[in-house]
Design an enzyme around this catalytic site. Structure first.
Site, PDB file in Angstrom:
ATOM      1  N   ASN A  12       0.869  -1.175   0.000  1.00 51.70           N
ATOM      2  CA  ASN A  12       0.000   0.000   0.000  1.00 51.70           C
ATOM      3  C   ASN A  12       0.908   1.229   0.000  1.00 51.70           C
ATOM      4  OD1 ASN A  12      -1.798   2.042   0.483  1.00 51.70           O
ATOM      5  ND2 ASN A  12      -2.460   1.319   2.508  1.00 51.70           N
ATOM      6  N   TRP A  13       0.998   1.858  -1.156  1.00 49.76           N
ATOM      7  CA  TRP A  13       1.907   3.020  -1.268  1.00 49.76           C
ATOM      8  C   TRP A  13       1.353   4.230  -0.522  1.00 49.76           C
ATOM      9  CZ3 TRP A  13       3.938   3.459  -7.066  1.00 49.76           C
ATOM     10  CH2 TRP A  13       4.637   2.290  -7.387  1.00 49.76           C
ATOM     11  N   LYS A  14       0.072   4.187  -0.182  1.00 55.06           N
ATOM     12  CA  LYS A  14      -0.594   5.341   0.436  1.00 55.06           C
ATOM     13  C   LYS A  14      -0.396   6.569  -0.452  1.00 55.06           C
ATOM     14  CE  LYS A  14      -0.109   3.062   4.835  1.00 55.06           C
ATOM     15  NZ  LYS A  14       0.030   3.137   6.291  1.00 55.06           N
ATOM     16  N   HIS A 100      -9.422   1.082   5.279  1.00 59.18           N
ATOM     17  CA  HIS A 100      -8.132   1.314   5.931  1.00 59.18           C
ATOM     18  C   HIS A 100      -8.324   2.300   7.084  1.00 59.18           C
ATOM     19  CE1 HIS A 100      -3.986   2.425   6.669  1.00 59.18           C
ATOM     20  NE2 HIS A 100      -3.632   1.351   5.972  1.00 59.18           N
ATOM     21  N   GLU A 102      -6.638   4.676   8.052  1.00 57.33           N
ATOM     22  CA  GLU A 102      -6.388   6.085   7.703  1.00 57.33           C
ATOM     23  C   GLU A 102      -7.612   6.713   7.047  1.00 57.33           C
ATOM     24  OE1 GLU A 102      -2.732   5.292   5.665  1.00 57.33           O
ATOM     25  OE2 GLU A 102      -1.796   4.833   7.599  1.00 57.33           O
ATOM     26  N   GLU A 170      -4.929  -4.797  10.777  1.00 58.05           N
ATOM     27  CA  GLU A 170      -3.917  -3.755  10.914  1.00 58.05           C
ATOM     28  C   GLU A 170      -4.125  -3.012  12.232  1.00 58.05           C
ATOM     29  OE1 GLU A 170      -2.172  -2.640   6.775  1.00 58.05           O
ATOM     30  OE2 GLU A 170      -3.746  -1.236   7.310  1.00 58.05           O
ATOM     31  N   GLY A 176       2.997   2.377  10.696  1.00 54.41           N
ATOM     32  CA  GLY A 176       3.954   3.466  10.502  1.00 54.41           C
ATOM     33  C   GLY A 176       4.707   3.864  11.765  1.00 54.41           C
ATOM     34  N   SER A 216       3.902  -1.951  10.238  1.00 59.28           N
ATOM     35  CA  SER A 216       5.361  -1.993  10.415  1.00 59.28           C
ATOM     36  C   SER A 216       5.970  -3.340  10.062  1.00 59.28           C
ATOM     37  CB  SER A 216       5.742  -1.611  11.855  1.00 59.28           C
ATOM     38  OG  SER A 216       5.352  -0.274  12.121  1.00 59.28           O
ATOM     39  N   GLY A 237       3.030  -1.040   4.172  1.00 54.95           N
ATOM     40  CA  GLY A 237       3.080   0.372   3.820  1.00 54.95           C
ATOM     41  C   GLY A 237       4.508   0.781   3.498  1.00 54.95           C
ATOM     42  N   GLY A 238       5.189   1.341   4.483  1.00 54.59           N
ATOM     43  CA  GLY A 238       6.532   1.897   4.290  1.00 54.59           C
ATOM     44  C   GLY A 238       7.490   1.002   3.521  1.00 54.59           C
TER      45      GLY A 238
END
Ligand code: 13P
Length: 253
Positions: A12-14, A100, A102, A170, A176, A216, A237-238
């Site tokens: 997930n590049w966000k 998600h 976010e 999640e 993150g 993470s 993500g990251g």
């Protein structure tokens, strides 16, 4: 992880990445995937919406799949700035992430809205990655399982099957932050999710449905999570913004 469930490694590049990054990132993964004989995992990239078409082109023929990070619940209409599930399908997407944390936070999305989006995605022929997870406050209050069950009950789309729906656990406090859930914490929630899926959709679908961990996940902790009996991949993500890291996580699967 059970042998009958093929792990899904989803990036997930966000809100990260520019057009110039597509070739290195999506193209780089496509190259590695194309060189891998019978990969033991399914690989998915979810870039920001304007990059979807470029990413679809960049991974063509490699087996890497492309997904979106959100969709609207309506098929079309007057919803400025929103994106319909049929358009995502039309652009070459195979999956869409819904719910998600976010989006639940930034856009106040409720379980009911998430469910409607997931149903729109299924109707368009997309597969759904449905995200759930507790906050740190909820965990500290001993509400972890209750919160995850409530979100799952409230947002699981009608028509969900193991073939068209993936659940992503999640924990919000792990996203993150570099703070990853322990294997014991992860397995506890994943097992509870599977139990609930079995009670709602039957033992067979529950056995086959994939449940991803997200929060993470890095090359250094992927193996200890991926070997858990009810973890069937990751929503990353990251670490999905680095070809080397994302690929290392896939290899852990
Ligand atoms: P991080 O891997 O950056 O913690 O993000 C996880 C996530 O939210 C994936 O959807």
């Amino acid at each position: 992880m059970a042998a009958k469930r093929k792990p899904l490694i989803a990036g997930n590049w966000k809100m990260n990445g520019l057009k110039k990054d597509v070739r290195a990132l999506a193209g780089g993964l496509a190259k590695r995937m194309a060189m891998t004989k019978r990969p033991a995992f399914e690989m998915l990239i979810c870039p920001p919406a304007p990059l979807l078409g470029f990413c679809v082109d960049a991974v063509k023929g490699s087996g890497v799949k492309i997904g979106a990070q959100d969709c609207h619940a309506a098929e079309h209409g007057a919803h400025t700035g929103d994106i319909s599930a049929p358009l995502l399908k039309n652009m070459g997407c195979g999956y869409v992430i819904v719910g998600h944390s976010e989006r639940r936070t930034d856009h106040s999305e409720t379980d009911k809205e998430v469910k409607a989006k997931a149903e729109a995605a299924l109707a368009a022929g997309l597969k759904v990655i449905l995200c759930i997870g507790e906050t740190l406050k909820e965990r500290k209050a001993g509400q972890t399982l209750n919160v995850n069950r409530r979100q799952l009950r409230g947002s699981l789309p009608t028509g969900a099957t193991a073939a068209n729906t993936v659940i992503a656990y999640e924990p919000v406090w792990a996203i993150g932050t570099g703070q990853v859930a322990t294997p014991a914490q992860t397995q506890q929630v994943h097992a509870a999710i599977r139990k609930l899926i079995k009670s709602k959709l039957g033992a067979n679908e529950g056995d086959k449905m994939r449940i991803l961990y997200g929060g993470s996940m890095k090359p250094g902790n992927a193996t200890e999570l991926m070997i858990l009996p009810d973890v069937d991949g990751g929503l990353i993500g990251g670490a999905s913004l680095s070809v080397a890291d994302f690929w290392a996580i896939a290899e852990a699967a």
